[in-house]
Design a protein around this motif. Structure first.
Motif, PDB file in Angstrom:
ATOM      1  N   GLY A  46       0.845  -1.159  -0.056  1.00 38.38           N
ATOM      2  CA  GLY A  46       0.026   0.026  -0.046  1.00 38.38           C
ATOM      3  C   GLY A  46       0.977   1.312  -0.170  1.00 38.38           C
ATOM      4  N   CYS A  47       0.781   1.848  -1.010  1.00 35.38           N
ATOM      5  CA  CYS A  47       1.354   3.350  -1.206  1.00 35.38           C
ATOM      6  C   CYS A  47       0.297   4.297  -1.814  1.00 35.38           C
ATOM      7  CB  CYS A  47       2.615   3.324  -2.014  1.00 35.38           C
ATOM      8  SG  CYS A  47       3.664   4.715  -2.026  1.00 35.38           S
ATOM      9  N   PRO A  48       0.566   5.691  -1.477  1.00 34.16           N
ATOM     10  CA  PRO A  48      -0.331   6.751  -2.025  1.00 34.16           C
ATOM     11  C   PRO A  48       0.261   7.040  -3.368  1.00 34.16           C
ATOM     12  CG  PRO A  48       0.901   7.488  -0.314  1.00 34.16           C
ATOM     13  CD  PRO A  48       1.200   5.979  -0.187  1.00 34.16           C
ATOM     14  N   PHE A  49       1.568   6.847  -3.832  1.00 35.65           N
ATOM     15  CA  PHE A  49       2.023   7.288  -4.727  1.00 35.65           C
ATOM     16  C   PHE A  49       1.890   5.904  -5.830  1.00 35.65           C
ATOM     17  CE2 PHE A  49       5.425  10.639  -3.159  1.00 35.65           C
ATOM     18  CZ  PHE A  49       4.250  11.508  -2.993  1.00 35.65           C
ATOM     19  N   LEU A  50       2.383   6.195  -7.077  1.00 38.32           N
ATOM     20  CA  LEU A  50       2.498   5.261  -7.916  1.00 38.32           C
ATOM     21  C   LEU A  50       3.586   5.305  -8.826  1.00 38.32           C
ATOM     22  CD1 LEU A  50       1.085   2.318  -8.680  1.00 38.32           C
ATOM     23  CD2 LEU A  50      -0.438   3.788 -10.301  1.00 38.32           C
ATOM     24  N   CYS A  51       4.808   5.272  -8.444  1.00 37.92           N
ATOM     25  CA  CYS A  51       5.929   5.616  -9.211  1.00 37.92           C
ATOM     26  C   CYS A  51       6.163   4.927 -10.446  1.00 37.92           C
ATOM     27  CB  CYS A  51       7.218   5.715  -8.235  1.00 37.92           C
ATOM     28  SG  CYS A  51       7.027   6.794  -6.882  1.00 37.92           S
ATOM     29  N   ALA A  52       6.536   5.529 -11.600  1.00 38.11           N
ATOM     30  CA  ALA A  52       6.848   4.656 -12.964  1.00 38.11           C
ATOM     31  C   ALA A  52       7.914   3.738 -12.464  1.00 38.11           C
ATOM     32  CB  ALA A  52       7.208   5.908 -13.751  1.00 38.11           C
ATOM     33  N   TYR A  53       8.705   3.974 -11.624  1.00 41.48           N
ATOM     34  CA  TYR A  53      10.021   2.858 -11.376  1.00 41.48           C
ATOM     35  C   TYR A  53       9.782   1.904 -10.278  1.00 41.48           C
ATOM     36  CZ  TYR A  53      11.632   6.528  -7.911  1.00 41.48           C
ATOM     37  OH  TYR A  53      11.621   7.275  -7.035  1.00 41.48           O
ATOM     38  N   CYS A  54       8.497   1.844  -9.782  1.00 41.56           N
ATOM     39  CA  CYS A  54       8.391   1.150  -8.687  1.00 41.56           C
ATOM     40  C   CYS A  54       8.464  -0.353  -8.886  1.00 41.56           C
ATOM     41  CB  CYS A  54       6.989   1.482  -8.069  1.00 41.56           C
ATOM     42  SG  CYS A  54       6.670   0.426  -6.457  1.00 41.56           S
ATOM     43  N   TRP A  55       9.263  -0.997  -7.974  1.00 40.26           N
ATOM     44  CA  TRP A  55       9.561  -2.448  -8.337  1.00 40.26           C
ATOM     45  C   TRP A  55       8.462  -3.174  -7.780  1.00 40.26           C
ATOM     46  CZ3 TRP A  55       9.942  -5.198  -3.638  1.00 40.26           C
ATOM     47  CH2 TRP A  55      10.298  -4.342  -2.608  1.00 40.26           C
ATOM     48  N   ARG A  59       1.446  -4.568  -7.343  1.00 39.98           N
ATOM     49  CA  ARG A  59       0.763  -4.558  -5.885  1.00 39.98           C
ATOM     50  C   ARG A  59       0.348  -3.344  -5.375  1.00 39.98           C
ATOM     51  NH1 ARG A  59       3.951  -8.394  -4.255  1.00 39.98           N
ATOM     52  NH2 ARG A  59       2.829 -10.052  -3.235  1.00 39.98           N
ATOM     53  N   ASN A  60       1.114  -2.144  -5.809  1.00 34.78           N
ATOM     54  CA  ASN A  60       0.741  -0.713  -5.117  1.00 34.78           C
ATOM     55  C   ASN A  60      -0.530  -0.374  -5.951  1.00 34.78           C
ATOM     56  OD1 ASN A  60       2.378  -0.823  -2.944  1.00 34.78           O
ATOM     57  ND2 ASN A  60       4.103  -0.063  -4.109  1.00 34.78           N
ATOM     58  N   LEU A  61      -0.672  -0.746  -7.327  1.00 30.66           N
ATOM     59  CA  LEU A  61      -1.679  -0.341  -8.193  1.00 30.66           C
ATOM     60  C   LEU A  61      -3.027  -0.945  -7.496  1.00 30.66           C
ATOM     61  CD1 LEU A  61      -2.867   1.205 -10.627  1.00 30.66           C
ATOM     62  CD2 LEU A  61      -2.371  -0.670 -11.969  1.00 30.66           C
ATOM     63  N   SER A  95       9.727  -2.188   4.011  1.00 26.98           N
ATOM     64  CA  SER A  95       9.898  -1.622   2.908  1.00 26.98           C
ATOM     65  C   SER A  95       9.039  -2.224   1.761  1.00 26.98           C
ATOM     66  CB  SER A  95      11.347  -2.355   2.349  1.00 26.98           C
ATOM     67  OG  SER A  95      11.655  -1.773   0.910  1.00 26.98           O
ATOM     68  N   GLY A  96       8.955  -1.915   0.425  1.00 29.73           N
ATOM     69  CA  GLY A  96       8.021  -2.513  -0.693  1.00 29.73           C
ATOM     70  C   GLY A  96       6.717  -1.540  -0.857  1.00 29.73           C
ATOM     71  N   ALA A  97       6.684  -0.575  -0.148  1.00 30.65           N
ATOM     72  CA  ALA A  97       5.547   0.358  -0.030  1.00 30.65           C
ATOM     73  C   ALA A  97       5.608   1.427   0.927  1.00 30.65           C
ATOM     74  CB  ALA A  97       4.178  -0.426   0.368  1.00 30.65           C
ATOM     75  N   GLU A  98       4.726   2.423   1.189  1.00 32.84           N
ATOM     76  CA  GLU A  98       4.697   3.439   2.219  1.00 32.84           C
ATOM     77  C   GLU A  98       4.294   2.952   3.825  1.00 32.84           C
ATOM     78  OE1 GLU A  98       6.068   6.280   2.205  1.00 32.84           O
ATOM     79  OE2 GLU A  98       5.396   6.674   4.318  1.00 32.84           O
ATOM     80  N   THR A 129      10.669   6.131   3.475  1.00 37.95           N
ATOM     81  CA  THR A 129       9.174   6.596   3.252  1.00 37.95           C
ATOM     82  C   THR A 129       9.235   7.689   2.215  1.00 37.95           C
ATOM     83  OG1 THR A 129       7.603   8.284   4.352  1.00 37.95           O
ATOM     84  CG2 THR A 129       9.936   8.180   5.201  1.00 37.95           C
ATOM     85  N   ASN A 130       8.076   8.014   1.464  1.00 36.03           N
ATOM     86  CA  ASN A 130       8.013   8.871   0.615  1.00 36.03           C
ATOM     87  C   ASN A 130       7.795  10.394   1.088  1.00 36.03           C
ATOM     88  OD1 ASN A 130       5.394   9.278   0.822  1.00 36.03           O
ATOM     89  ND2 ASN A 130       4.911   7.544  -0.480  1.00 36.03           N
ATOM     90  N   GLY A 131       7.573  10.328   2.426  1.00 34.49           N
ATOM     91  CA  GLY A 131       7.556  11.652   3.180  1.00 34.49           C
ATOM     92  C   GLY A 131       6.281  12.377   3.270  1.00 34.49           C
ATOM     93  N   LEU A 156      12.734  11.254  -2.482  1.00 33.24           N
ATOM     94  CA  LEU A 156      12.125  12.453  -3.157  1.00 33.24           C
ATOM     95  C   LEU A 156      11.851  11.904  -4.754  1.00 33.24           C
ATOM     96  CD1 LEU A 156      14.173  15.269  -1.728  1.00 33.24           C
ATOM     97  CD2 LEU A 156      12.028  14.583  -1.088  1.00 33.24           C
ATOM     98  N   LYS A 157      10.891  12.288  -5.323  1.00 27.20           N
ATOM     99  CA  LYS A 157      10.445  11.770  -6.671  1.00 27.20           C
ATOM    100  C   LYS A 157      10.532  12.795  -7.645  1.00 27.20           C
ATOM    101  CE  LYS A 157       9.057   8.150  -4.330  1.00 27.20           C
ATOM    102  NZ  LYS A 157      10.080   7.046  -4.435  1.00 27.20           N
ATOM    103  N   GLY A 158      10.973  13.807  -7.456  1.00 27.95           N
ATOM    104  CA  GLY A 158      11.245  14.680  -8.474  1.00 27.95           C
ATOM    105  C   GLY A 158      12.046  16.083  -8.155  1.00 27.95           C
TER     106      GLY A 158
END
Ligand code: SF4
Length: 247
Positions: A46-55, A59-61, A95-98, A129-131, A156-158
């Protein structure tokens, strides 16, 4: 399908509802990992982001579709402590998500931390964390600051609004929240630092993020550079998002 960009704060709430059952959280794996010189790792869902490079993209989608089990904070701490003992390690992480999606997941995290430190106060716990929520909820930061051996790594994502949205899928106007989270942690005397993925930033992006860090009074020397794991599905995903990589 998830329409991009999305409101990550709204998504955090929705995802929390899908991965928490009371104060138990969905996990999909417990393992020793090679990172940080060896670390006991619990992989969450479970993560609130959906990063294009997420391994862990699929599962997070669709966290609702994963058949992974719910674990109480006691069970999580016991499993991590067992790995520590078996492998002779002294570090722990989730790890693996947020880890932080809202009140319930935060409470779960605090209980895991308490259980771990009760058993071994000298262990290093690295909170990856993605913070996002740490920039949104000042109270979370204050509560974390009571754990003296806790270290927090914010990915940080960007380096600006646009790159943040392209990578994370989250609305660009919230670019500042992870930076704010980092500032809050450091301001509360915590050991916290930023990390970025080199291939998505490149030298120009690194220059820009260094500038941003200074604006938030964060020392750029603290910036950790990580490198992409080029799994075929990750490369394909980045291509679909029209994100070109720096080599
Ligand atoms: S923040 Fe991390 S876990 Fe969440 S989608 Fe991005 S890479 Fe994956």
């Amino acid at each position: 399908m998830l329409d991009l960009p999305f409101d990550p704060l709204k998504r955090a709430k929705e995802v929390e509802g899908l991965v928490m059952e009371g104060l138990a959280r969905k996990y999909y794996r417990f393992r020793p990992a090679k990172y940080y010189g060896g670390i006991a790792t619990a992989d969450i869902v479970g993560c609130p982001f959906l990063c294009a490079y997420c391994w862990n993209y699929k599962r997070n989608l669709h966290p609702e579709m994963s058949r992974d089990k719910y674990y109480s904070s006691d069970e999580v701490a016991n499993r991590l402590l067992n790995i520590i003992k078996r492998k002779g390690l002294n570090k722990v992480r989730l790890s693996g998500a947020e880890p932080i999606l809202g009140e319930k997941s935060f409470e779960h995290l605090c209980q895991v931390l308490k259980n771990i430190y009760k058993s071994n106060p000298m262990l290093d716990f690295i909170l990856e964390t993605n913070g996002l929520l740490l920039g949104y909820e000042q109270e979370f930061v204050q509560r974390l600051s009571h754990f003296s051996n806790l270290q927090v790594r914010i990915s940080l994502k960007g380096f600006d609004n646009e790159s943040f949205e392209n990578i994370s899928g989250a609305e660009r106007n919230l670019f500042h929240l992870p930076m704010k989270g980092l500032q809050n942690l450091i301001g509360n005397g915590m050991n916290a630092w930023p990390a970025i993925m080199y291939e998505t930033f490149g030298p120009e992006g690194i220059g820009k993020i260094n500038q941003k860090l200074k604006e938030y009074e964060i020392r750029p020397e603290e910036l950790e550079i990580e490198y992409l794991e080029p799994y075929p599905f990750v490369l394909e995903n980045l291509k679909k998002h029209s994100i070109s990589l720096h080599t």
